[in-house]
Design a protein around this motif. Structure first.
Motif, PDB file in Angstrom:
ATOM      1  N   ASP A 196      38.274  45.330  45.372  1.00 25.14           N
ATOM      2  CA  ASP A 196      37.613  46.202  44.103  1.00 25.14           C
ATOM      3  C   ASP A 196      38.024  46.026  42.879  1.00 25.14           C
ATOM      4  O   ASP A 196      37.692  45.525  41.952  1.00 25.14           O
ATOM      5  N   VAL A 197      39.508  46.447  42.736  1.00 26.39           N
ATOM      6  CA  VAL A 197      40.220  46.362  41.550  1.00 26.39           C
ATOM      7  C   VAL A 197      40.445  44.824  41.102  1.00 26.39           C
ATOM      8  O   VAL A 197      40.170  44.642  39.831  1.00 26.39           O
TER       9      VAL A 197
ATOM     10  N   GLN B 188      38.434  42.258  41.645  1.00 21.37           N
ATOM     11  CA  GLN B 188      37.017  41.819  41.368  1.00 21.37           C
ATOM     12  C   GLN B 188      36.850  42.335  39.889  1.00 21.37           C
ATOM     13  O   GLN B 188      35.809  41.928  39.181  1.00 21.37           O
ATOM     14  N   ALA B 189      37.281  43.559  39.497  1.00 15.14           N
ATOM     15  CA  ALA B 189      37.005  44.137  38.146  1.00 15.14           C
ATOM     16  C   ALA B 189      37.420  43.144  36.885  1.00 15.14           C
ATOM     17  O   ALA B 189      36.775  43.079  35.947  1.00 15.14           O
ATOM     18  N   PHE B 190      38.424  42.179  37.263  1.00 18.93           N
ATOM     19  CA  PHE B 190      38.843  41.389  36.254  1.00 18.93           C
ATOM     20  C   PHE B 190      38.171  39.961  36.528  1.00 18.93           C
ATOM     21  O   PHE B 190      38.211  39.488  37.921  1.00 18.93           O
ATOM     22  N   PRO B 191      37.583  39.311  35.425  1.00 17.52           N
ATOM     23  CA  PRO B 191      37.069  38.106  35.575  1.00 17.52           C
ATOM     24  C   PRO B 191      38.447  36.977  35.922  1.00 17.52           C
ATOM     25  O   PRO B 191      39.328  37.180  35.735  1.00 17.52           O
ATOM     26  N   PHE B 192      38.226  36.049  37.130  1.00 15.84           N
ATOM     27  CA  PHE B 192      39.189  35.379  37.984  1.00 15.84           C
ATOM     28  C   PHE B 192      39.796  34.604  36.995  1.00 15.84           C
ATOM     29  O   PHE B 192      41.055  35.121  37.060  1.00 15.84           O
TER      30      PHE B 192
ATOM     31  N   VAL C  77      42.543  49.436  37.947  1.00 14.64           N
ATOM     32  CA  VAL C  77      42.377  48.491  36.873  1.00 14.64           C
ATOM     33  C   VAL C  77      43.510  48.875  35.759  1.00 14.64           C
ATOM     34  O   VAL C  77      44.423  48.021  35.358  1.00 14.64           O
TER      35      VAL C  77
ATOM     36  N   GLY D 148      34.737  36.047  31.793  1.00 11.88           N
ATOM     37  CA  GLY D 148      35.949  35.058  31.993  1.00 11.88           C
ATOM     38  C   GLY D 148      35.766  33.594  31.231  1.00 11.88           C
ATOM     39  O   GLY D 148      36.341  33.250  30.567  1.00 11.88           O
TER      40      GLY D 148
ATOM     41  N   VAL E  38      32.747  44.760  33.289  1.00 12.04           N
ATOM     42  CA  VAL E  38      32.498  44.284  34.615  1.00 12.04           C
ATOM     43  C   VAL E  38      32.084  45.431  35.495  1.00 12.04           C
ATOM     44  O   VAL E  38      31.093  45.437  36.123  1.00 12.04           O
ATOM     45  N   VAL E  39      32.714  46.563  35.541  1.00 12.51           N
ATOM     46  CA  VAL E  39      32.468  47.588  36.431  1.00 12.51           C
ATOM     47  C   VAL E  39      31.349  48.310  36.228  1.00 12.51           C
ATOM     48  O   VAL E  39      30.706  48.633  37.018  1.00 12.51           O
TER      49      VAL E  39
ATOM     50  N   SER F  86      31.090  38.938  35.341  1.00 12.78           N
ATOM     51  CA  SER F  86      32.468  38.612  35.464  1.00 12.78           C
ATOM     52  C   SER F  86      32.615  37.213  34.972  1.00 12.78           C
ATOM     53  O   SER F  86      33.544  37.121  34.306  1.00 12.78           O
TER      54      SER F  86
ATOM     55  N   VAL G 294      38.231  52.511  40.727  1.00 15.31           N
ATOM     56  CA  VAL G 294      38.545  51.124  40.439  1.00 15.31           C
ATOM     57  C   VAL G 294      39.084  51.009  39.055  1.00 15.31           C
ATOM     58  O   VAL G 294      40.093  50.293  38.923  1.00 15.31           O
TER      59      VAL G 294
ATOM     60  N   LEU H  19      40.360  35.275  33.469  1.00 12.31           N
ATOM     61  CA  LEU H  19      41.340  36.086  32.729  1.00 12.31           C
ATOM     62  C   LEU H  19      42.450  36.651  33.581  1.00 12.31           C
ATOM     63  O   LEU H  19      43.655  36.646  32.899  1.00 12.31           O
ATOM     64  N   LEU H  20      42.442  37.127  34.780  1.00 11.04           N
ATOM     65  CA  LEU H  20      43.576  37.355  35.517  1.00 11.04           C
ATOM     66  C   LEU H  20      44.581  36.368  35.906  1.00 11.04           C
ATOM     67  O   LEU H  20      45.920  36.349  35.417  1.00 11.04           O
TER      68      LEU H  20
END
Lengths: 305, 294
Positions: B133-134, B136-140, A20, A244, A285-286, A240, A16, B142-143
């Motif tokens: 998965d990738v 979801q590693a970012f806060p929504f 990322v 954010g 987060v991970v 997460s 992941v 922020l992306l």
């Protein structure tokens, strides 16, 4: 915990993070040429070309990514285009502030929401229950930046009790933490309530009561224990949304964390800084989700697959 | 004995009817939401003023009528003398449009991925779920911030960015439902009868996930409304002069101390919209699919 589970979960997290890193690199690469923002109006084409070459921007996309990844693995995230310092250093400087804010918000949310959810479930359909559900729902629906501004207006401007923003003392942390906690607080309270309702009606609790245990012991020891797994899962998911939310909360309260750094870096098209900061947030987060997954086997011996 | 049964039946009927009836909160929420939606749709008729008409000299920063202002500007005016009520009404158009369009994109994308992943499994499933998965590693949010900064502000960009960053939850839930559905006897029977795969997906799998999709859509919708407001607040959403709830709030922030209404009132509109949709969504979920409670 079986070692195979641990290994496969670690491998998944590593994969992941690779994805990322690619996403972060590709996104900031697409965001336009920083050189045009950096040079003055008198720069010649030769100057621009030289600058591009010195920043490796003239190389093909994939080769730039490989170079980027290699650097990241060595702990080198490049140099901030505007502050002329290693990007990772700037990020690590802000990192504790964001963790402090997110942890304070999470702690606040748990301290309020868990007892509230339990009381709600125990006194189901009472006035208290309705009030708690209503408050939780409002907490989940309120836009964070608006709540933050209203809190400033009330507690800082009108009542002059707390600072409008900045950092340095516990008093600076109160308003941002409350703002950030609202959403999570609502979610956890409602989750605790529904889970406690399920558990309170279950056979195991009937047995516990039949043993003659006090209701308080029954609810806390047996009830809460069974409701723990969904709560921990939610904390993983909320890591997460907390981070954010921190981006916006930090902006409102001038809190010197990662979120504010990201926004600043984005507006200045500071590639390396955006990359380092977003990667850092994704790593948290991970990491949190990995810990949550691993903690299942501690909370519930049945999970060991 | 017969009378006893009759009484019991009556009681059961009454209980069933009671369960069908909407609770008062849901009725109220529906009315409030309807007012917001209708006034947004009929904005040119409902709004008392042109949301962009300025009058710096005569009506800058007028307070709302209930706070000592003038009834011709019921919620007061902003620094440029624009009518706040009209701006909030027009702002609702942007918020609701973005919410609805982004939900549609995210829902369709998630449905497609979820059905393909769940039904076919194999490498399709692996690829899609690792992408999820990738993401979801970012806060929504922020992306969304990073992509909006890359693409530049604008209505269409905003809809696409939110839609594309929001598909994961749909895909994951639909996938898990399809995994269960495809092993059910009626689906297996259709396969054994030689029904074509597209027909199985359309006739047997899709109906099984629609009610869940509806519930997920209400929660995605509110998330998008909040994200739109946050992005517009940060100047990364729909650019001015178009009135948006987040944008009005952000403009009002400078005058917050002397003109609280510009900051406070658009937030009330956001809160009411999100709160009512959440209430209705919860209620619908409990009736359609209690398993989704978490």
């Amino acid at each position: 915990m079986k070692p195979r589970f641990l290994v496969s979960r670690l491998a998944q997290a590593a994969f992941v993070l690779l994805g990322v890193s690619f996403t972060v690199f590709a996104l900031s690469h697409l965001s336009g040429d920083p050189v045009s923002l950096m040079v003055g109006p008198t720069a010649t084409q030769a100057d621009i070309d030289a600058l591009r070459r010195s920043m490796n921007l003239d190389r093909p996309f994939f080769s730039q990514y490989v170079a980027f990844l290699g650097g990241v693995l060595r702990g080198d995230f490049g140099t901030s285009l505007w502050q002329h310092q290693p990007a990772i250093g700037l990020v690590l400087e802000r990192f504790p502030y964001t963790i402090q804010l997110a942890a304070a918000a999470l702690l606040l949310a748990l301290v309020v929401a868990v007892p509230l959810g339990i009381l709600s479930a125990v006194f189901r359909n009472s006035f208290l229950d309705r009030l708690a559900i209503g408050t939780s729902l409002v907490g989940q629906s309120v836009p964070g930046f608006w709540l933050g501004l209203l809190l400033i207006l009330l507690f800082s401007v009108t009542l002059r009790l707390l600072p409008t923003g900045g950092s340095g003392s516990l008093r600076h942390l109160i308003l941002p933490a409350v703002t950030l906690a609202a959403f999570t607080m609502g979610r956890i309270a409602r989750l605790v309530r529904t889970n406690m309702l399920d558990v309170l009606g279950s056979d195991s609790l009937r047995t516990a009561r039949a043993k003659g245990l006090r209701e308080f012991t029954v609810v806390i020891k047996h009830g809460l224990r069974n409701a723990a797994i969904p709560i921990v899962t939610l904390i993983g998911l909320d890591a997460s949304s907390l981070l954010g939310g921190a981006v916006i909360t930090e902006t409102i309260f001038a809190w010197p964390g990662l979120g504010r750094l990201v926004l600043q870096a984005i507006s200045q098209r500071d590639f390396p800084l955006v990359q380092a900061a977003t990667l850092c947030i994704a790593v948290i987060v991970v990491g949190v989700n990995l810990l949550v997954d691993l903690s299942y086997s501690l909370l519930d011996p049945r999970v060991n697959a | 004995m017969a009378a006893d049964t009759a009484v019991k039946a009556k009681r059961l009927r009454r209980r069933a009817r009671g369960r069908r009836r909407m609770p008062a909160t849901i009725v109220l929420a529906t009315v409030v939401l309807a007012v917001i939606v209708v006034s947004a749709l009929a904005a040119p008729i409902v709004a008392p003023h042109d949301p962009l008409a300025q009058d710096l000299i005569n009506r800058s920063l007028l307070p709302p009528a209930f706070a000592g202002g003038d009834w011709s500007y019921p919620l007061g005016t902003d620094a440029l003398g624009r009518d706040l009520l009209s701006r909030i009404i027009y702002g609702g158009r942007v918020s609701l449009l973005v919410g609805l369009a982004a939900t549609t994109i995210a829902g369709l994308l998630g449905l497609l991925v979820g059905v393909l992943s769940g039904y076919f499994g194999g490498w399709i499933d692996i690829v899609f779920m690792r992408i999820a998965d990738v993401q979801q590693a970012f806060p929504f949010i922020l992306l969304a911030i990073v992509v909006m900064a890359v693409w530049g502000p604008g209505l269409l960009n905003l809809i696409v960015v939110l839609g594309v960053t929001g598909w994961v939850i749909f895909a994951r839930v639909v996938r898990s439902m399809v995994l269960v559905l495809k092993d059910q006897e009626f689906v297996q029977a259709a396969v054994a009868l030689g029904t074509s795969t597209p027909r199985i997906l359309w006739k047997h799998i899709l109906p099984g996930v629609t009610s869940t999709m509806l519930v997920l859509a209400t929660f995605a919708f509110v998330q998008f409304i909040l994200a739109e407001a946050a992005l517009s607040f940060l100047g990364l959403g729909v650019p001015p002069p178009a009135p948006t709830w987040g944008g009005i709030l952000s403009e009002g922030r400078v005058y917050m101390v002397m003109a609280w209404w510009i900051t406070a009132l658009p937030g009330v509109a956001i809160l009411l919209t999100v709160l009512t949709v959440n209430l209705i969504g919860d209620w619908v979920r409990d009736r359609l699919d209690p398993r989704l409670r978490h």
